[in-house]
Write an enzyme that holds these catalytic residues in place. Structure first.
Site, PDB file in Angstrom:
ATOM      1  N   HIS A   1       2.542 -22.770  26.362  1.00 23.23           N
ATOM      2  CA  HIS A   1       2.078 -21.567  27.063  1.00 23.23           C
ATOM      3  C   HIS A   1       0.702 -21.268  26.478  1.00 23.23           C
ATOM      4  O   HIS A   1       0.551 -21.187  25.253  1.00 23.23           O
ATOM      5  CB  HIS A   1       3.042 -20.405  26.827  1.00 23.23           C
ATOM      6  N   LEU A   2      -0.305 -21.103  27.318  1.00 26.57           N
ATOM      7  CA  LEU A   2      -1.689 -21.045  26.855  1.00 26.57           C
ATOM      8  C   LEU A   2      -1.881 -20.015  25.740  1.00 26.57           C
ATOM      9  O   LEU A   2      -1.605 -18.829  25.920  1.00 26.57           O
ATOM     10  CB  LEU A   2      -2.617 -20.722  28.024  1.00 26.57           C
ATOM     11  N   HIS A   3      -2.381 -20.481  24.595  1.00 32.58           N
ATOM     12  CA  HIS A   3      -2.639 -19.596  23.460  1.00 32.58           C
ATOM     13  C   HIS A   3      -3.631 -20.243  22.502  1.00 32.58           C
ATOM     14  O   HIS A   3      -3.747 -21.460  22.417  1.00 32.58           O
ATOM     15  CB  HIS A   3      -1.345 -19.264  22.712  1.00 32.58           C
ATOM     16  N   TYR A   4      -4.338 -19.383  21.792  1.00 31.45           N
ATOM     17  CA  TYR A   4      -5.245 -19.767  20.720  1.00 31.45           C
ATOM     18  C   TYR A   4      -4.784 -19.080  19.433  1.00 31.45           C
ATOM     19  O   TYR A   4      -4.209 -17.988  19.484  1.00 31.45           O
ATOM     20  CB  TYR A   4      -6.683 -19.335  21.016  1.00 31.45           C
TER      21      TYR A   4
END
Length: 332
Positions: free
Chosen positions: A177-180
């Site tokens: 799941h898109l994350h930084y």
């Protein structure tokens, strides 16, 4: 809680920064409050010991046994383009109490929800996750918009110890799941000053460092859109060619060795990790490529040498880097 920022909150030139920004003040206060006064973390951050390796690079080793034993089990990742799966853990399932704040600007129409949440299994002080477009269920693939957003964070902060990073699927990302990642580390890492050699246009490569990588730099806030376009060109190439990668943003020396401070954007290409495999001493992701090594057990913490680390870094990055170097240069 929502942190609203305007264009006046950005630092135009990070070389001239002074004082604490509103972003830094609110972010750190909320992180410390949640860490010290609640039970939302899986453990209280406890780096038992630290040491610097003897050698040319002085890697930072941090003994963090609790993370090794208490973190959430990583997803099984089979491909760099693996679709989002709503049945698996994702950041929309994180309780609201773990949210530090929503991030929203006041100067354009953006109805997407961008959230900073704690990393419940922290590596170091301030370790958090930035989840852009959280409700859109995007897989762990860098988007151009998300690159701009994380660059904004770098210019909202005057803290030279704040870093941001991204692990691709098959590049040690543990959640699809898109994350930084956001880190605050009071230590000057090798990748902030190691020499970078110009290749072509905006593209550089880091020389005299065992983890070979491509580099870009941002000098001022006004350059964000142009620089992100150039970085994204490389990211798209890597995605199209199924190449695992890790991206790191940090405030460091200008590539031309001047005294000017810039934001270094470093992209490592690396051998893929398929499944949920992990190494016994440390994983190889953005922290480790930068020179910060959370170590899982006391024996390896005491026995690891700089030469041991160099060997693993070279083995993981150099063959892939050499294979695609000329093709990447041709992109620019």
């Amino acid at each position: 809680m929502t942190f609203r920022y305007s264009k006046s909150d950005f630092i135009e030139d990070i070389t001239k920064t002074s004082g604490v920004t509103s972003f830094d003040d609110i972010f750190e206060k909320k992180w410390k409050e949640l860490h010290n006064e609640s039970n939302v973390f899986r453990y209280k951050l406890n780096i038992e010991k630290e040491r610097i390796t003897n050698g040319s690079y002085g890697f930072l080793l941090q003994l963090n046994i609790e993370r090794a034993h208490n973190r959430r089990a990583p997803d099984t990742i089979e491909t760099i383009n693996q679709p989002f799966d709503s049945k698996k853990f994702n950041f929309t399932k994180v309780p609201k109490i773990e949210h530090i704040f929503d991030l929203r600007n006041t100067y354009d129409i953006d109805t997407s929800k961008h959230v900073i949440i704690i990393n419940a299994s922290p590596i170091c002080y301030g370790h958090s996750l930035f989840c852009p477009n959280i409700d859109e269920h995007l897989p762990q693939i860098i988007t151009f918009k998300s690159l701009e957003l994380v660059s904004n964070i770098m210019f909202l902060s005057s803290n030279i110890n704040l870093r941001l990073g991204f692990n691709s699927l098959c590049g040690m990302a543990s959640v699809n799941h898109l994350h930084y990642h956001i880190f605050i580390l009071n230590y000057r890492l090798p990748v902030e000053y190691i020499k970078c050699q110009h290749l072509k246009g905006p593209l550089y490569e880091m020389v005299d460092y065992p983890a070979k990588c491509f580099g870009f730099e941002m000098r001022t806030f006004s350059e964000i859109s142009d620089v992100c376009s150039q970085v994204y060109k490389l990211i798209r190439f890597l995605m199209d060619n199924n190449i695992a990668h890790n991206l790191y943003m940090t405030k460091g020396d200008a590539f031309d060795c001047s005294t000017r401070r810039v934001i270094r954007i470093l992209v490592w290409v690396r051998t893929s990790t398929v499944g949920a495999k992990e190494m016994s001493a440390f994983n190889l992701a953005i922290c480790e490529f930068s020179g910060q090594f959370p170590i899982k057990n006391a024996t390896d913490f005491l026995q690891l040498t700089e030469d041991d680390i160099i060997s693993v870094l070279e083995k993981t990055t150099v063959p892939v880097f050499k294979c695609i170097r000329e093709r990447v240069i041709d992109l620019y």
